[in-house]
Design a protein around this motif. Structure first.
Motif, short mmCIF file in Angstrom:
data_model
loop_
_atom_site.label_atom_id
_atom_site.label_comp_id
_atom_site.label_asym_id
_atom_site.label_seq_id
_atom_site.Cartn_x
_atom_site.Cartn_y
_atom_site.Cartn_z
N ASP A 101 28.87 44.55 41.55
CA ASP A 101 29.75 45.80 41.49
C ASP A 101 31.23 45.47 41.17
O ASP A 101 31.64 44.40 41.18
N THR A 102 32.17 46.69 41.15
CA THR A 102 33.28 46.65 40.36
C THR A 102 34.22 45.96 41.62
O THR A 102 35.39 45.08 41.23
N THR A 103 33.89 45.82 42.89
CA THR A 103 34.80 45.21 43.93
C THR A 103 34.61 43.63 43.85
O THR A 103 35.24 42.80 43.77
N SER A 112 33.20 41.86 41.37
CA SER A 112 33.59 41.39 39.95
C SER A 112 34.93 41.16 39.96
O SER A 112 35.58 40.39 39.11
N SER A 113 35.86 41.77 40.96
CA SER A 113 37.28 41.80 40.68
C SER A 113 37.72 40.52 41.74
O SER A 113 38.83 40.06 41.63
N THR A 117 34.01 39.11 30.12
CA THR A 117 34.36 40.25 30.82
C THR A 117 35.62 39.98 31.67
O THR A 117 35.96 38.99 32.24
N GLY A 176 38.47 43.17 36.32
CA GLY A 176 38.59 44.86 36.55
C GLY A 176 37.59 45.53 35.57
O GLY A 176 38.01 46.47 35.17
N ALA A 235 34.83 47.80 33.90
CA ALA A 235 34.54 49.15 34.07
C ALA A 235 32.91 48.83 34.57
O ALA A 235 32.13 48.36 34.20
N ALA A 236 32.70 49.86 35.60
CA ALA A 236 31.49 50.18 36.01
C ALA A 236 30.45 50.29 34.97
O ALA A 236 30.83 51.01 33.85
N ILE A 250 27.59 45.59 35.55
CA ILE A 250 28.65 45.91 36.77
C ILE A 250 28.40 47.31 36.99
O ILE A 250 28.51 47.98 36.25
N GLY A 283 29.21 50.86 39.98
CA GLY A 283 30.31 51.39 40.83
C GLY A 283 30.02 50.70 42.19
O GLY A 283 28.87 50.46 42.80
#
Lengths: 393, 393
Positions: free
Chosen positions: A50-52, A54-55, A68, A71, A73-74, A89, A91
């Motif tokens: 998810d976006t969290t 992956s960051s 990628t 940050g 995108a979902a 990825i 949300g």
């Protein structure tokens, strides 16, 4: 009508899912080394996160392999350089635990010409691991699955034991399957990356394991409330690592005996009947799963006392320990305030319990305790349940 | 990264799905007697059917129990008088074989406070039985399932063997599970209610069973093409009943040994690799499944001959028999005409084969024959496949 009968007997469904290899890693998480090593002959992988997650800085080298940036995108899907593996990825969080998210994993795998030999790898908390495993279980009637739990909750509970699924409408985990992962990669240091609230949520499942199976772990939790705010401190590292291993071992031992929740696996629902109902009634995502379970354990302790199963001292000891970790133990959870009178709230929560998927009839069963490691499963009268939900206040 | 490893071993998933009771009924179908008898203590049932089946005269007494008149609308859900069982009526046909239909079954069960003990009963052709069983398999991670196949195709093939699922986008059966029904109720006289085209489609799976497992059945089919137009004639009734039992027995014997298609169950795909690709390329629902399989068996016969596996005589015998039942056996199926040159059509169909869920790599495997009851599974070069698809014409 008259009939003749013939019986077909089958071998076990999904022979490939009859065992799980759990790997405990040391040191800083390094997803690239952990997941992208190996030879060219590896089967195709569909990585899902998810976006969290992956960051996270530790994910940089991994996501870079898919072209990628930070940050991303979902719902972005990036082909890996090899042209074979892909990264999906989604949300982040409970509101994304939907059939639509699951189908977006399926669609990405299909676009990448995925086969039954394709390995779906979920990297994240319980939402991601549950949905990735569910997608694997229904893709072409069953592909393969590996999980990398990144939260304390998913390490000690969600990833282990083969439960998969997503929410449906306003009900949690109403659709899903039993589909054990082939490998689970546990890297305890991932928990340093968690927001405090998620770490606390995971601790609730640790407390549950202690109450059910380990008096020594209960004693340690009781005497070390400092771990709530001290997970970065080196003095607590061995305790946290030991906690995770104890929880994984105890859960493994239960699911080895009862994968599909016909018997003793139901013990693991201590605090969950109350907790799930609270999560549902407060609105999915409003109360963290572990916080709901912690409150549910306090309610279960009160109900145990009310039914004469345990002493007042035991119920108080459990609630005191929960409060020392800042969990709510009062009859009416603050998330329900403003939703009607005390009686209304109690009845709303009782109504949600009756829809819980673990109840096979209209009666609601509870996991209650006589003491540490002394647990019973029993039905309770509506009046007693409403009472410990504060209906008489 | 360094790691230690622990292994969990599970019991079989879904112990309740390890056997299927198949009941063969005599005489006119009477769904009310077959399904609504029994005592008040029966578990809750969620009956699922479609608008075509619910309009059959033999269903009148059954649907009347739910307060549903003739020609009830799709997606109508009616509570039974007892207040416990419900009836879900879906739109009829392949275009309704969607995840949305599956979820509408789940939603109806949830509204009726369904539990894991709830029995999902699918009454219809393969579309209804596949979707009902899929819904049962994912409802609260697995409820119970019974099937009442009403078409020849679903009696001899779809209902038996635990495959469940629905289409996804333009691809057939891309999501699903292996989830055997606990009971299958087979009432051969249901086939008198079928449109001729559906009856013919079902006969194709009977032919397949004969080619794979029964030389005597092949001889009977070859010498009795009159059954194509004579299913109402009393002279054919014993033959048709015997055909159904032979097909069920042979399929049962295969799935008992290999439920999840790791080995010999793949034999059952004779004609299906070509047939599924045709169904997909022609547009789902344009070519009936059985008609696609019949055409696919003709293509498999030509490919077998081209690869030197069988004689020209055997390939011609198979195609002659298929033609005597009015099936298409030519290289280019009429449903593909107007979709480009012969070469374009051949390549389109070959492309769809590569996405078939049974292929574990980029190579396409075919079920081919040396003769009746002498079957091999083998890969084939693209050139040979394109040739038998008429690319050189």
């Amino acid at each position: 009508m008259n009939y003749e009968e013939k019986i077909i007997e089958y071998p076990p469904v999904h022979p490939g899912t009859d065992r799980t290899f759990i790997r405990f890693y040391e040191g800083e998480p390094n997803p690239k080394a952990m997941l992208l090593g190996g030879c060219d002959e590896m089967p195709q992988r569909v990585f899902v996160t998810d976006t969290t997650v992956s960051s996270l800085p530790c994910m940089d080298e991994f996501t870079a392999e898919f072209g990628t940036g930070k940050g991303a995108a979902a719902n972005s899907v990036h082909k890996r350089r090899s042209g074979k593996d892909i990264l999906v990825i989604l949300g982040a969080g409970e509101p994304f635990k939907t059939i639509e998210s699951v189908l977006s994993i399926v669609a990405a795998a299909l676009d990448a010409n995925g086969q039954r030999s394709t390995v779906f790898v979920g990297i994240g908390g319980g939402v991601i691991t549950d949905m990735t495993a569910f997608a694997a279980s229904i893709f072409k009637r069953g592909a393969r699955c590996e999980l990398v739990p990144t939260t304390l909750l998913s390490m000690v509970d969600a990833a282990v034991g083969g439960k998969t699924g997503c929410d449906f409408g306003s009900y949690k985990n109403m659709i899903g399957s039993f589909f054990p992962a082939q490998k689970i990669h546990i890297c305890p240091e991932f928990i340093k990356t968690l927001p405090q609230s998620e770490y606390r949520s995971g601790l609730a499942e640790v407390v549950k394991t202690a109450l059910l199976f380990s008096a020594p772990l209960f004693d340690k939790l009781e005497s070390n409330p400092g771990i709530l705010d001290g997970r970065g401190k080196s003095e607590f590292a061995p305790l946290i690592s030991e906690m995770i291993r104890t929880c994984v071992s105890e859960k493994a031992s239960v699911v080895e005996q009862d994968l599909t929740e016909k018997g003793m696996r139901m013990l693991l629902n201590l605090g969950h009947t109350f907790g799930h109902a609270l999560e549902t009634c407060a609105g999915l995502g409003k109360v963290a799963h572990g916080d709901g379970v912690a409150w549910g354990m306090a309610r279960a302790a009160d109900l145990s006392e009310r039914l004469g199963l345990c002493t007042k001292e035991y119920a108080e000891r459990v609630k005191r320990m929960l409060r020392s970790y800042t969990w709510e133990t009062s009859e009416i959870h603050p998330a329900m305030e403003g939703k009607g009178s005390a009686g209304d709230i109690a009845r709303t929560i009782f109504g949600a319990m009756k829809k819980d998927k673990k109840n096979s009839s209209s009666k609601v069963r509870f996991v209650l305790q006589r003491g540490v490691c002394d647990t019973v499963i029993t039905e309770a009268d509506e009046g007693d349940v409403l009472a410990v939900l504060g209906a008489e206040r």
